[in-house]
Design a protein around this motif. Structure first.
Motif, PDB file in Angstrom:
ATOM      1  N   TYR A  37     -37.128 105.291 -26.271  1.00 23.10           N
ATOM      2  CA  TYR A  37     -37.697 106.765 -25.544  1.00 23.10           C
ATOM      3  C   TYR A  37     -38.505 107.388 -26.465  1.00 23.10           C
ATOM      4  O   TYR A  37     -39.477 107.862 -26.480  1.00 23.10           O
ATOM      5  CB  TYR A  37     -36.570 107.620 -25.227  1.00 23.10           C
ATOM      6  CG  TYR A  37     -36.831 109.024 -24.801  1.00 23.10           C
ATOM      7  CD1 TYR A  37     -37.648 108.827 -23.515  1.00 23.10           C
ATOM      8  CD2 TYR A  37     -36.483 109.945 -25.322  1.00 23.10           C
ATOM      9  CE1 TYR A  37     -37.884 110.353 -23.003  1.00 23.10           C
ATOM     10  CE2 TYR A  37     -36.999 111.252 -24.681  1.00 23.10           C
ATOM     11  CZ  TYR A  37     -37.456 111.425 -23.781  1.00 23.10           C
ATOM     12  OH  TYR A  37     -37.960 112.635 -23.390  1.00 23.10           O
ATOM     13  N   GLN A  38     -38.147 107.453 -27.751  1.00 25.15           N
ATOM     14  CA  GLN A  38     -38.764 108.325 -28.899  1.00 25.15           C
ATOM     15  C   GLN A  38     -40.019 107.844 -28.959  1.00 25.15           C
ATOM     16  O   GLN A  38     -41.223 108.334 -29.247  1.00 25.15           O
ATOM     17  CB  GLN A  38     -37.847 108.440 -30.058  1.00 25.15           C
ATOM     18  CG  GLN A  38     -38.641 109.201 -31.345  1.00 25.15           C
ATOM     19  CD  GLN A  38     -38.382 110.775 -30.863  1.00 25.15           C
ATOM     20  OE1 GLN A  38     -37.315 111.284 -30.537  1.00 25.15           O
ATOM     21  NE2 GLN A  38     -39.555 111.107 -31.365  1.00 25.15           N
ATOM     22  N   ARG A  39     -40.319 106.453 -28.917  1.00 28.94           N
ATOM     23  CA  ARG A  39     -41.483 105.862 -29.423  1.00 28.94           C
ATOM     24  C   ARG A  39     -42.244 105.434 -28.008  1.00 28.94           C
ATOM     25  O   ARG A  39     -42.980 104.522 -27.799  1.00 28.94           O
ATOM     26  CB  ARG A  39     -41.221 104.342 -30.277  1.00 28.94           C
ATOM     27  CG  ARG A  39     -40.436 104.671 -31.564  1.00 28.94           C
ATOM     28  CD  ARG A  39     -41.222 105.717 -32.175  1.00 28.94           C
ATOM     29  NE  ARG A  39     -42.599 105.420 -32.646  1.00 28.94           N
ATOM     30  CZ  ARG A  39     -43.518 106.227 -32.663  1.00 28.94           C
ATOM     31  NH1 ARG A  39     -43.516 107.547 -32.046  1.00 28.94           N
ATOM     32  NH2 ARG A  39     -44.805 106.067 -32.945  1.00 28.94           N
ATOM     33  N   PRO A  43     -40.742 106.112 -20.358  1.00 29.24           N
ATOM     34  CA  PRO A  43     -41.150 107.499 -20.596  1.00 29.24           C
ATOM     35  C   PRO A  43     -39.993 108.511 -20.211  1.00 29.24           C
ATOM     36  O   PRO A  43     -40.418 109.691 -20.093  1.00 29.24           O
ATOM     37  CB  PRO A  43     -41.920 107.486 -19.104  1.00 29.24           C
ATOM     38  CG  PRO A  43     -41.493 106.329 -18.330  1.00 29.24           C
ATOM     39  CD  PRO A  43     -40.895 105.403 -19.148  1.00 29.24           C
ATOM     40  N   TYR A  44     -38.988 107.926 -19.838  1.00 27.18           N
ATOM     41  CA  TYR A  44     -37.584 108.848 -19.516  1.00 27.18           C
ATOM     42  C   TYR A  44     -36.390 108.515 -20.676  1.00 27.18           C
ATOM     43  O   TYR A  44     -36.423 107.301 -20.990  1.00 27.18           O
ATOM     44  CB  TYR A  44     -37.020 108.932 -18.143  1.00 27.18           C
ATOM     45  CG  TYR A  44     -38.308 108.398 -17.085  1.00 27.18           C
ATOM     46  CD1 TYR A  44     -39.244 109.165 -16.815  1.00 27.18           C
ATOM     47  CD2 TYR A  44     -38.083 107.284 -16.446  1.00 27.18           C
ATOM     48  CE1 TYR A  44     -40.311 108.567 -15.739  1.00 27.18           C
ATOM     49  CE2 TYR A  44     -39.254 106.787 -15.676  1.00 27.18           C
ATOM     50  CZ  TYR A  44     -40.144 107.686 -15.348  1.00 27.18           C
ATOM     51  OH  TYR A  44     -41.015 107.133 -14.372  1.00 27.18           O
ATOM     52  N   LYS A  50     -31.952 105.125 -15.580  1.00 29.54           N
ATOM     53  CA  LYS A  50     -30.980 104.124 -14.950  1.00 29.54           C
ATOM     54  C   LYS A  50     -30.566 104.944 -13.638  1.00 29.54           C
ATOM     55  O   LYS A  50     -30.502 104.543 -12.556  1.00 29.54           O
ATOM     56  CB  LYS A  50     -29.420 104.343 -15.820  1.00 29.54           C
ATOM     57  CG  LYS A  50     -28.640 103.075 -15.334  1.00 29.54           C
ATOM     58  CD  LYS A  50     -27.594 102.820 -16.312  1.00 29.54           C
ATOM     59  CE  LYS A  50     -26.777 101.529 -16.145  1.00 29.54           C
ATOM     60  NZ  LYS A  50     -27.647 100.296 -16.321  1.00 29.54           N
ATOM     61  N   GLN A  51     -30.454 106.469 -13.613  1.00 26.54           N
ATOM     62  CA  GLN A  51     -30.346 107.126 -12.441  1.00 26.54           C
ATOM     63  C   GLN A  51     -31.268 106.999 -11.361  1.00 26.54           C
ATOM     64  O   GLN A  51     -31.022 106.690 -10.430  1.00 26.54           O
ATOM     65  CB  GLN A  51     -30.169 108.670 -12.836  1.00 26.54           C
ATOM     66  CG  GLN A  51     -29.804 109.574 -11.563  1.00 26.54           C
ATOM     67  CD  GLN A  51     -29.756 110.958 -12.116  1.00 26.54           C
ATOM     68  OE1 GLN A  51     -29.672 111.397 -13.302  1.00 26.54           O
ATOM     69  NE2 GLN A  51     -29.869 111.811 -11.057  1.00 26.54           N
ATOM     70  N   LYS A 271     -45.598 103.138 -18.913  1.00 25.15           N
ATOM     71  CA  LYS A 271     -45.902 104.733 -18.739  1.00 25.15           C
ATOM     72  C   LYS A 271     -45.324 105.141 -17.550  1.00 25.15           C
ATOM     73  O   LYS A 271     -44.981 104.680 -16.361  1.00 25.15           O
ATOM     74  CB  LYS A 271     -47.253 104.869 -18.929  1.00 25.15           C
ATOM     75  CG  LYS A 271     -48.003 104.642 -20.280  1.00 25.15           C
ATOM     76  CD  LYS A 271     -49.427 104.969 -20.233  1.00 25.15           C
ATOM     77  CE  LYS A 271     -50.230 104.435 -21.552  1.00 25.15           C
ATOM     78  NZ  LYS A 271     -51.398 104.962 -21.383  1.00 25.15           N
ATOM     79  N   ASP A 272     -45.233 106.564 -17.400  1.00 21.63           N
ATOM     80  CA  ASP A 272     -44.749 107.294 -16.201  1.00 21.63           C
ATOM     81  C   ASP A 272     -46.010 107.251 -14.982  1.00 21.63           C
ATOM     82  O   ASP A 272     -47.079 106.907 -15.550  1.00 21.63           O
ATOM     83  CB  ASP A 272     -44.539 108.518 -16.304  1.00 21.63           C
ATOM     84  CG  ASP A 272     -43.670 109.383 -15.406  1.00 21.63           C
ATOM     85  OD1 ASP A 272     -43.262 108.698 -14.420  1.00 21.63           O
ATOM     86  OD2 ASP A 272     -43.488 110.427 -15.580  1.00 21.63           O
TER      87      ASP A 272
END
Length: 287
Positions: A37-39, A43-44, A50-51, A271-272
């Motif tokens: 996530y940090q890198r 994107p979430y 997972k949700q 990406k998102d």
């Protein structure tokens, strides 16, 4: 030392003498989620990914038309989650095996040979037994707080985390010592032997050292279970100095004494997907 080779960033954490194999596994799993996530490989956060993927899957049987963008993003997100979950599950199995890995290595790049960033986690060569009742053993929550507080507040890491990294591939390797000249990997379907590779000279390398510094703190376990072959003179344990040995952290290579194994699954970053100014995952949650 060649100036074109990046000097590894070493972050030492004084928690090795508080760990069990299970807590080691939890740290590794949370570290990989954190790095992904940090890198910006996902994107979430892992929990949100997972949700939203599970929510979308639950609506698959409903007669609802979805846009091409949404479907394509769902395929990318669900595949990434499945592969990441497989990697995390197989890692936890190896951490709980009779032979604790010496190191877990996470590389980010198109291939390991062309990786942009490398995260090398050095593990204790000995841990408390899971059944040990010593008060020296920290609970998972305390360990997680300690690890991630150090990572988030580290000035050393800010120079890497400040710069964005485009979505690429996430590979995971584990390093194990040979025991009685035998292949001691738990599941050869999950991790496959690799001769290894040289890390590119311009790669950014982060070393997270969790190794035990004080053996006395873990000597409380009766019939203490040592994973692999341990040098009796534990005073010799120390972090390799990258100035004295500049190549030490710039290679992931098997030898006569140790073997590297690569996860059979690779997580592809993504990406998102923005639709009308909002993440398409909001549509999944409201469907």
């Amino acid at each position: 030392m060649n100036s074109s080779k990046n000097k590894p960033i070493v972050v030492t954490m004084e928690i090795g003498n508080q760990l069990t194999p299970i807590s080691c596994g939890h740290i590794i799993v949370e570290l990989i989620k954190f790095i992904a996530y940090q890198r910006l490989q996902i994107p979430y956060t892992y929990q949100w990914l997972k949700q939203v993927v599970n929510k979308k899957k639950s609506c698959e049987d409903e007669d609802v038309k979805d846009s091409f963008q949404s479907e394509r993003h769902f395929r990318a997100a669900s595949t990434a989650l499945e592969n990441l979950d497989f990697i995390l599950k197989s890692l936890q199995q190896e951490m709980n095996s009779p032979s604790l890995p010496e190191e877990v290595c996470i590389t980010l790049g198109a291939t390991p040979l062309t990786c942009k960033e490398v995260y090398r986690v050095l593990l204790p060569i000995a841990c408390h037994k899971p059944q040990c009742q010593s008060t020296l053993i920290a609970n998972d929550q305390k360990i997680h707080r300690s690890v991630f507080r150090t990572l988030v507040t580290s000035e050393k890491l800010s120079q890497i985390f400040f710069n964005q990294l485009s979505p690429t591939n996430l590979y995971v390797f584990i390093k194990k010592k040979l025991v009685n000249n035998q292949d001691n990997i738990l599941n050869n379907d999950n991790f496959v032997f690799t001769s290894g590779c040289r890390i590119p000279r311009n790669s950014k390398i982060v070393v997270i050292d969790l190794r035990t510094k004080e053996q006395d703190h873990i000597a409380c376990c009766n019939d203490f279970n040592v994973f692999g072959e341990v040098n009796e003179d534990l005073q010799n344990l120390h972090l390799e100095d990258s100035e004295e040995n500049p190549d030490f952290f710039h290679e992931i290579e098997s030898s006569d004494d140790v073997k590297w194994y690569q996860s059979s699954y690779v997580m592809k970053g993504f990406k998102d997907c923005i639709v009308d100014g909002s993440s398409v995952t909001n549509l999944w949650l409201n469907s």
